[in-house]
Design a protein around this motif. Structure first.
Motif: not given
Length: 103
Positions: A45-52, A61-72
């Motif tokens: 969803t946009g710059d966020r991955l939700t996964f199982r 389960s978790g999330i990955v957020d992608v930012y301009e200068s980092g990934v969380r």
């Protein structure tokens, strides 16, 4: 459930290139680690991955957020997998850094 495992990886790629590399890396990981890890759900969803995912008969389960200068990455692990969280955090950080190195 245990405390979530959180890994933050800085990069200098910009958001679009980081997203491209992460998506490609997930595809490679599904193939390379199919014997150990199964990605059961992957929703961007946009710059966020939700996964199982499932590993060793356990589900996470978790999330990955992608930012301009980092990934969380934040993933909630069941108790069995949580026992390996420090090792997983180290490996995820190392592999993620390699994937996001500027080339």
């Amino acid at each position: 459930m245990s405390e979530p495992l959180v890994v933050t990886i800085p990069h200098r790629l910009g958001k679009d290139e980081a997203l491209r590399r992460i998506k490609a890396g997930l595809s490679r990981a599904e193939t390379e680690f199919a014997w150990l890890l199964a990605l059961e759900e992957e929703v961007w969803t946009g710059d966020r991955l939700t996964f199982r995912a499932a590993a060793l008969g356990q589900r996470a389960s978790g999330i990955v957020d992608v930012y301009e200068s980092g990934v969380r990455l934040e993933v909630t692990l069941p108790w069995l997998l949580a026992r390996f969280s420090q090792a997983a955090q180290r490996v995820i950080g190392q592999k993620g850094q390699l994937m996001l190195e500027k080339k």
